[in-house]
Design a protein around this motif. Sequence first.
Motif, PDB file in Angstrom:
ATOM      1  N   VAL A  22       0.838  -1.203   0.000  1.00 35.73           N
ATOM      2  CA  VAL A  22       0.000   0.000   0.000  1.00 35.73           C
ATOM      3  C   VAL A  22       0.876   1.256   0.000  1.00 35.73           C
ATOM      4  CG1 VAL A  22      -1.665   1.323   1.366  1.00 35.73           C
ATOM      5  CG2 VAL A  22      -2.014  -1.121   1.014  1.00 35.73           C
ATOM      6  N   ALA A  23       1.943   1.238   0.766  1.00 40.38           N
ATOM      7  CA  ALA A  23       2.850   2.383   0.791  1.00 40.38           C
ATOM      8  C   ALA A  23       3.509   2.594  -0.573  1.00 40.38           C
ATOM      9  CB  ALA A  23       3.918   2.187   1.866  1.00 40.38           C
ATOM     10  N   PHE A  24       3.958   1.507  -1.216  1.00 37.84           N
ATOM     11  CA  PHE A  24       4.523   1.622  -2.562  1.00 37.84           C
ATOM     12  C   PHE A  24       3.490   2.177  -3.537  1.00 37.84           C
ATOM     13  CE2 PHE A  24       7.960  -1.626  -1.670  1.00 37.84           C
ATOM     14  CZ  PHE A  24       8.991  -0.723  -1.863  1.00 37.84           C
ATOM     15  N   LEU A  25       2.263   1.688  -3.428  1.00 36.21           N
ATOM     16  CA  LEU A  25       1.205   2.144  -4.324  1.00 36.21           C
ATOM     17  C   LEU A  25       0.934   3.635  -4.136  1.00 36.21           C
ATOM     18  CD1 LEU A  25      -0.924   1.525  -6.431  1.00 36.21           C
ATOM     19  CD2 LEU A  25      -2.445   0.855  -4.588  1.00 36.21           C
ATOM     20  N   ILE A  26       0.833   4.071  -2.901  1.00 43.42           N
ATOM     21  CA  ILE A  26       0.590   5.490  -2.628  1.00 43.42           C
ATOM     22  C   ILE A  26       1.754   6.340  -3.128  1.00 43.42           C
ATOM     23  CG2 ILE A  26       0.367   7.196  -0.782  1.00 43.42           C
ATOM     24  CD1 ILE A  26      -1.255   5.043   0.759  1.00 43.42           C
ATOM     25  N   PHE A  27       2.980   5.907  -2.851  1.00 45.17           N
ATOM     26  CA  PHE A  27       4.155   6.665  -3.283  1.00 45.17           C
ATOM     27  C   PHE A  27       4.210   6.792  -4.798  1.00 45.17           C
ATOM     28  CE2 PHE A  27       8.539   6.518  -4.859  1.00 45.17           C
ATOM     29  CZ  PHE A  27       9.007   7.730  -4.363  1.00 45.17           C
ATOM     30  N   PHE A  28       4.091   5.664  -5.504  1.00 46.50           N
ATOM     31  CA  PHE A  28       4.192   5.707  -6.962  1.00 46.50           C
ATOM     32  C   PHE A  28       2.982   6.374  -7.603  1.00 46.50           C
ATOM     33  CE2 PHE A  28       7.477   2.453  -6.369  1.00 46.50           C
ATOM     34  CZ  PHE A  28       8.444   2.957  -7.238  1.00 46.50           C
ATOM     35  N   HIS A  29       1.821   6.271  -6.967  1.00 44.23           N
ATOM     36  CA  HIS A  29       0.638   6.922  -7.521  1.00 44.23           C
ATOM     37  C   HIS A  29       0.760   8.448  -7.425  1.00 44.23           C
ATOM     38  CE1 HIS A  29      -3.421   7.275  -8.948  1.00 44.23           C
ATOM     39  NE2 HIS A  29      -3.766   8.000  -7.903  1.00 44.23           N
ATOM     40  N   ARG A  30       1.290   8.938  -6.322  1.00 41.33           N
ATOM     41  CA  ARG A  30       1.458  10.388  -6.160  1.00 41.33           C
ATOM     42  C   ARG A  30       2.622  10.919  -6.985  1.00 41.33           C
ATOM     43  NH1 ARG A  30       0.520  11.198   0.300  1.00 41.33           N
ATOM     44  NH2 ARG A  30      -1.725  10.870   0.259  1.00 41.33           N
ATOM     45  N   ARG A  31       3.699  10.171  -7.037  1.00 40.33           N
ATOM     46  CA  ARG A  31       4.913  10.665  -7.681  1.00 40.33           C
ATOM     47  C   ARG A  31       4.891  10.494  -9.204  1.00 40.33           C
ATOM     48  NH1 ARG A  31      10.502  11.426  -5.305  1.00 40.33           N
ATOM     49  NH2 ARG A  31      11.515  12.247  -7.134  1.00 40.33           N
ATOM     50  N   PHE A  32       4.390   9.344  -9.668  1.00 38.82           N
ATOM     51  CA  PHE A  32       4.468   9.037 -11.095  1.00 38.82           C
ATOM     52  C   PHE A  32       3.103   8.750 -11.724  1.00 38.82           C
ATOM     53  CE2 PHE A  32       8.488   7.523  -9.227  1.00 38.82           C
ATOM     54  CZ  PHE A  32       9.354   8.370  -9.885  1.00 38.82           C
ATOM     55  N   THR A  33       2.052   8.871 -10.976  1.00 44.26           N
ATOM     56  CA  THR A  33       0.679   8.596 -11.428  1.00 44.26           C
ATOM     57  C   THR A  33       0.537   7.222 -12.076  1.00 44.26           C
ATOM     58  OG1 THR A  33       0.981   9.690 -13.577  1.00 44.26           O
ATOM     59  CG2 THR A  33       0.134  11.048 -11.755  1.00 44.26           C
ATOM     60  N   VAL A  34       0.856   6.187 -11.328  1.00 43.89           N
ATOM     61  CA  VAL A  34       0.661   4.829 -11.826  1.00 43.89           C
ATOM     62  C   VAL A  34      -0.832   4.521 -11.874  1.00 43.89           C
ATOM     63  CG1 VAL A  34       2.897   3.988 -11.023  1.00 43.89           C
ATOM     64  CG2 VAL A  34       0.919   3.776  -9.546  1.00 43.89           C
ATOM     65  N   SER A  35      -1.188   3.577 -12.707  1.00 45.29           N
ATOM     66  CA  SER A  35      -2.580   3.265 -12.959  1.00 45.29           C
ATOM     67  C   SER A  35      -3.106   2.208 -11.991  1.00 45.29           C
ATOM     68  CB  SER A  35      -2.721   2.753 -14.391  1.00 45.29           C
ATOM     69  OG  SER A  35      -4.010   2.255 -14.607  1.00 45.29           O
ATOM     70  N   TRP A  36      -4.298   2.453 -11.473  1.00 51.23           N
ATOM     71  CA  TRP A  36      -4.947   1.472 -10.601  1.00 51.23           C
ATOM     72  C   TRP A  36      -5.365   0.243 -11.400  1.00 51.23           C
ATOM     73  CZ3 TRP A  36      -5.381   1.748  -5.388  1.00 51.23           C
ATOM     74  CH2 TRP A  36      -5.044   2.969  -4.794  1.00 51.23           C
ATOM     75  N   LYS A  37      -5.669   0.443 -12.681  1.00 52.55           N
ATOM     76  CA  LYS A  37      -6.063  -0.679 -13.541  1.00 52.55           C
ATOM     77  C   LYS A  37      -4.949  -1.720 -13.595  1.00 52.55           C
ATOM     78  CE  LYS A  37      -7.079  -1.825 -18.328  1.00 52.55           C
ATOM     79  NZ  LYS A  37      -7.137  -1.336 -19.693  1.00 52.55           N
ATOM     80  N   HIS A  38      -3.717  -1.257 -13.730  1.00 51.16           N
ATOM     81  CA  HIS A  38      -2.587  -2.181 -13.808  1.00 51.16           C
ATOM     82  C   HIS A  38      -2.374  -2.923 -12.494  1.00 51.16           C
ATOM     83  CE1 HIS A  38      -1.864   0.663 -17.082  1.00 51.16           C
ATOM     84  NE2 HIS A  38      -1.361  -0.388 -17.708  1.00 51.16           N
ATOM     85  N   VAL A  39      -2.604  -2.240 -11.399  1.00 47.63           N
ATOM     86  CA  VAL A  39      -2.490  -2.887 -10.087  1.00 47.63           C
ATOM     87  C   VAL A  39      -3.527  -3.995  -9.958  1.00 47.63           C
ATOM     88  CG1 VAL A  39      -2.698  -2.525  -7.599  1.00 47.63           C
ATOM     89  CG2 VAL A  39      -1.537  -0.827  -8.989  1.00 47.63           C
ATOM     90  N   LEU A  40      -4.754  -3.716 -10.350  1.00 48.00           N
ATOM     91  CA  LEU A  40      -5.820  -4.724 -10.261  1.00 48.00           C
ATOM     92  C   LEU A  40      -5.590  -5.877 -11.225  1.00 48.00           C
ATOM     93  CD1 LEU A  40      -8.929  -2.394  -9.883  1.00 48.00           C
ATOM     94  CD2 LEU A  40      -7.766  -3.715  -8.113  1.00 48.00           C
ATOM     95  N   VAL A  41      -5.092  -5.593 -12.409  1.00 46.64           N
ATOM     96  CA  VAL A  41      -4.788  -6.671 -13.356  1.00 46.64           C
ATOM     97  C   VAL A  41      -3.659  -7.541 -12.813  1.00 46.64           C
ATOM     98  CG1 VAL A  41      -3.854  -7.174 -15.651  1.00 46.64           C
ATOM     99  CG2 VAL A  41      -5.661  -5.487 -15.388  1.00 46.64           C
TER     100      VAL A  41
END
Length: 121
Positions: A22-41
């Motif tokens: 969750v921490a990695f997801l929050i960090f990369f989502h804020r910093r690089f705007t990673v996609s939630w779709k890719h996480v769920l896939v």
Amino acid sequence: MVDSLAITFLMISVMLAIGVPVAFLIFFHRRFTVSWKHVLVGAGIFIVFALILEKMLHAYVLDMNPVTMKWVKNPYFYALYGGLAAGVFEEVGRFIGFRYILQKSHDWEDGISYGIGHGGI
């Protein structure tokens, strides 16, 4: 009765197992705007291929087939089988995920977010 120290370390393990992805997801989502779709896939591919399909193969090879049951009593064959099964199922799942579900995802951020879902689940 379970020792309180064991329960404490089990709780720490659970918090790390949930908190780090969750921490990695929050960090990369804020910093690089990673996609939630890719996480769920990534999480879905891991569940289907590693937890469901691979487990079905393990049930057959380790419990139902008398020939392979004898082979896997040897620790070297057991390790070889386990490594090959995990590799084949996870790589086929990854190929299907990126080839058919995430067709237009070729950036490094897409790989990071897929990996967060795959490894975090």
